[in-house]
Design a protein around this motif. Sequence first.
Motif, PDB file in Angstrom:
ATOM      1  N   ALA A   1       0.845  -1.191   0.000  1.00 30.78           N
ATOM      2  CA  ALA A   1       0.000   0.000   0.000  1.00 30.78           C
ATOM      3  C   ALA A   1       0.881   1.242   0.000  1.00 30.78           C
ATOM      4  N   ILE A   2       1.907   1.230   0.855  1.00 34.18           N
ATOM      5  CA  ILE A   2       2.817   2.382   0.960  1.00 34.18           C
ATOM      6  C   ILE A   2       4.249   1.895   1.091  1.00 34.18           C
ATOM      7  N   TYR A   3       5.113   2.494   0.297  1.00 35.30           N
ATOM      8  CA  TYR A   3       6.560   2.344   0.503  1.00 35.30           C
ATOM      9  C   TYR A   3       7.099   3.738   0.789  1.00 35.30           C
ATOM     10  N   LEU A   4       7.431   3.975   2.056  1.00 37.79           N
ATOM     11  CA  LEU A   4       7.968   5.266   2.479  1.00 37.79           C
ATOM     12  C   LEU A   4       9.471   5.116   2.709  1.00 37.79           C
ATOM     13  N   ARG A   5      10.230   5.910   2.001  1.00 37.63           N
ATOM     14  CA  ARG A   5      11.683   5.854   2.171  1.00 37.63           C
ATOM     15  C   ARG A   5      12.055   6.021   3.640  1.00 37.63           C
ATOM     16  N   ASP A   6      13.025   5.252   4.086  1.00 31.69           N
ATOM     17  CA  ASP A   6      13.493   5.351   5.472  1.00 31.69           C
ATOM     18  C   ASP A   6      14.187   6.695   5.675  1.00 31.69           C
TER      19      ASP A   6
ATOM     20  N   GLU B   1      -7.357   5.711   6.141  1.00 30.37           N
ATOM     21  CA  GLU B   1      -7.521   4.256   6.060  1.00 30.37           C
ATOM     22  C   GLU B   1      -6.462   3.691   5.134  1.00 30.37           C
ATOM     23  N   ILE B   2      -5.749   2.672   5.608  1.00 23.84           N
ATOM     24  CA  ILE B   2      -4.721   2.003   4.808  1.00 23.84           C
ATOM     25  C   ILE B   2      -4.991   0.504   4.831  1.00 23.84           C
ATOM     26  N   GLN B   3      -5.165  -0.069   3.652  1.00 20.07           N
ATOM     27  CA  GLN B   3      -5.350  -1.508   3.514  1.00 20.07           C
ATOM     28  C   GLN B   3      -4.202  -2.038   2.651  1.00 20.07           C
ATOM     29  N   GLY B   4      -3.310  -2.838   3.264  1.00 23.35           N
ATOM     30  CA  GLY B   4      -2.159  -3.365   2.546  1.00 23.35           C
ATOM     31  C   GLY B   4      -0.893  -3.199   3.356  1.00 23.35           C
ATOM     32  N   ASP B   5       0.178  -3.749   2.854  1.00 22.64           N
ATOM     33  CA  ASP B   5       1.440  -3.735   3.593  1.00 22.64           C
ATOM     34  C   ASP B   5       2.116  -2.365   3.563  1.00 22.64           C
ATOM     35  N   LEU B   6       2.885  -2.104   4.622  1.00 21.51           N
ATOM     36  CA  LEU B   6       3.670  -0.872   4.722  1.00 21.51           C
ATOM     37  C   LEU B   6       5.156  -1.212   4.721  1.00 21.51           C
ATOM     38  N   TYR B   7       5.927  -0.414   3.995  1.00 18.99           N
ATOM     39  CA  TYR B   7       7.387  -0.435   4.104  1.00 18.99           C
ATOM     40  C   TYR B   7       7.796   0.929   4.647  1.00 18.99           C
ATOM     41  N   ILE B   8       8.247   0.945   5.890  1.00 21.44           N
ATOM     42  CA  ILE B   8       8.576   2.198   6.564  1.00 21.44           C
ATOM     43  C   ILE B   8       9.847   1.996   7.398  1.00 21.44           C
ATOM     44  N   SER B   9      10.282   3.047   8.069  1.00 26.30           N
ATOM     45  CA  SER B   9      11.505   2.967   8.874  1.00 26.30           C
ATOM     46  C   SER B   9      11.259   2.178  10.152  1.00 26.30           C
TER      47      SER B   9
ATOM     48  N   LYS C   1      16.864   3.265   2.526  1.00 29.26           N
ATOM     49  CA  LYS C   1      17.139   4.702   2.573  1.00 29.26           C
ATOM     50  C   LYS C   1      16.808   5.416   1.264  1.00 29.26           C
ATOM     51  N   VAL C   2      16.633   4.647   0.216  1.00 23.50           N
ATOM     52  CA  VAL C   2      16.274   5.225  -1.084  1.00 23.50           C
ATOM     53  C   VAL C   2      15.028   4.518  -1.605  1.00 23.50           C
ATOM     54  N   LEU C   3      14.296   5.199  -2.465  1.00 27.80           N
ATOM     55  CA  LEU C   3      13.124   4.597  -3.069  1.00 27.80           C
ATOM     56  C   LEU C   3      13.530   3.511  -4.063  1.00 27.80           C
ATOM     57  N   PRO C   4      12.679   2.514  -4.263  1.00 28.02           N
ATOM     58  CA  PRO C   4      12.945   1.568  -5.352  1.00 28.02           C
ATOM     59  C   PRO C   4      13.039   2.338  -6.667  1.00 28.02           C
ATOM     60  N   PRO C   5      14.070   2.103  -7.470  1.00 25.56           N
ATOM     61  CA  PRO C   5      14.219   2.865  -8.712  1.00 25.56           C
ATOM     62  C   PRO C   5      13.155   2.487  -9.738  1.00 25.56           C
ATOM     63  N   VAL C   6      12.808   3.450 -10.576  1.00 22.47           N
ATOM     64  CA  VAL C   6      11.896   3.193 -11.686  1.00 22.47           C
ATOM     65  C   VAL C   6      12.667   3.307 -12.995  1.00 22.47           C
TER      66      VAL C   6
ATOM     67  N   VAL D   1       1.537   3.533  -3.185  1.00 20.94           N
ATOM     68  CA  VAL D   1       2.231   4.822  -3.120  1.00 20.94           C
ATOM     69  C   VAL D   1       3.684   4.572  -2.743  1.00 20.94           C
ATOM     70  N   PHE D   2       4.594   5.010  -3.608  1.00 15.49           N
ATOM     71  CA  PHE D   2       6.027   4.983  -3.319  1.00 15.49           C
ATOM     72  C   PHE D   2       6.468   6.436  -3.187  1.00 15.49           C
ATOM     73  N   THR D   3       6.920   6.828  -2.016  1.00 14.02           N
ATOM     74  CA  THR D   3       7.252   8.237  -1.813  1.00 14.02           C
ATOM     75  C   THR D   3       8.419   8.400  -0.846  1.00 14.02           C
ATOM     76  N   SER D   4       9.103   9.552  -0.985  1.00 18.65           N
ATOM     77  CA  SER D   4      10.198   9.875  -0.075  1.00 18.65           C
ATOM     78  C   SER D   4       9.683  10.396   1.251  1.00 18.65           C
ATOM     79  N   SER D   5       8.509  11.069   1.221  1.00 20.43           N
ATOM     80  CA  SER D   5       7.969  11.662   2.438  1.00 20.43           C
ATOM     81  C   SER D   5       6.505  11.992   2.237  1.00 20.43           C
ATOM     82  N   PHE D   6       5.761  12.106   3.323  1.00 21.53           N
ATOM     83  CA  PHE D   6       4.395  12.608   3.296  1.00 21.53           C
ATOM     84  C   PHE D   6       4.365  13.992   3.932  1.00 21.53           C
TER      85      PHE D   6
END
Length: 407
Positions: free
Chosen positions: A119-124, A136-144, A173-178, A355-360
Amino acid sequence: MLKAASLIYAIFIALLIGILCYSIVLMFSVQLNIDNHFDTKQDLLNNNRSAVEYFKAHYQEMDAKTSVTIFPQANNIETSFEISPWGLFKKVKISSFIKKDSISQIFLTGERHISSSPAIYLRDNDTELKISGKTEIQGDLYISDYGLKKTTITGNSGFYEPIFHGNIFKSEKVLPPVAKYEIKQPEYSELLLLEDIHESFVINAFDKKTKIIEANGILENIELKGNIILRSQDTLTIMPSAHMEDIIIEAPKVIFTAGTQGSAQVFSTHEILVGENVKLFYPSILVVNSNDFPTGRKNVTIGKNSIVEGAILLYGDGIVDEEKNKIILEIDSMVTGDIYCDGMCSIYGKIRGSVFTSSFLHKTEITEYKNLIFNGTVLSTEVPDFFFQVPLMDRFKSMEPLIIKKV
């Protein structure tokens, strides 16, 4: 005298019988040719359908460059594959032919959205992810390692309890590259000026030369469909009276005014502004990518009650320009598909995807909160099966091809 007349009658009758027999033979021959023609067409159709499956099986071997692969099939039928980029998609023409008969299909293809996409990949970025209000968040989180925190903003969210269902994993520490993209001049094209086009419809098939239309300022009172690239050297404003389907748009800044509808791949060097009540149908892509502007700021805004079906990508240089790059989803907006933001993302609408993002970022009139989602919804479990995925390059990369649509 009687014998001569009888002879003439006999010859006449023989001639009629001969003509009748010839007609029967001719009709049989024509029918046989028709049957052979339909049999050949059916063989070509069957071969072409098989070739589609062949393409799916060898998708990873076929890069997005103009190429032809030919292999013989039964009944002396051969099949060719012509592959070229169309924005972030691949345009694939599959042709089956024998002698002078042929059949072709053209598809837009990409990579199928994978069910394990988070659901969200937030850069560490060494802070916790905070959710508040009606989030509301449904799905896995990748966070610090700082984890997830439900919080309350004074005077705003005390009556609501944010919801999260899923697993939590550690991000990098970095987003997955595209994958990088490069818009190239089509090999075969014709250049037109929008001001010289007097028709209300411009429809160009994908087996024809690409029409490159140079616009200046405003697009209105026209329908553009198919193999068309619309370019502007300055801000391009698209009015509700303009309708687009499958085209590519290139401009420093693109504005979709309230009520506009259509589908397109939009490539901007500065900003894309989607006004209120806009509908950009599948498969639409919004991309901002450039380092040429003096301010270096890049933005994508999706207005209230607007819908985007496809993907949004904002490229950046990581920490260097993170705070200059922003994606904003206004209240009641909805994006179906993936969002990739090498910058700061503000979510007040709904995302059916990842959502893949460096920050919210959440801003009020008096302050701002980093790494806070306020009243936003992210549901990675609601991505339709037929949706493509942002072209990620690591663990979330899809290896399965997707035929997006026939064009």
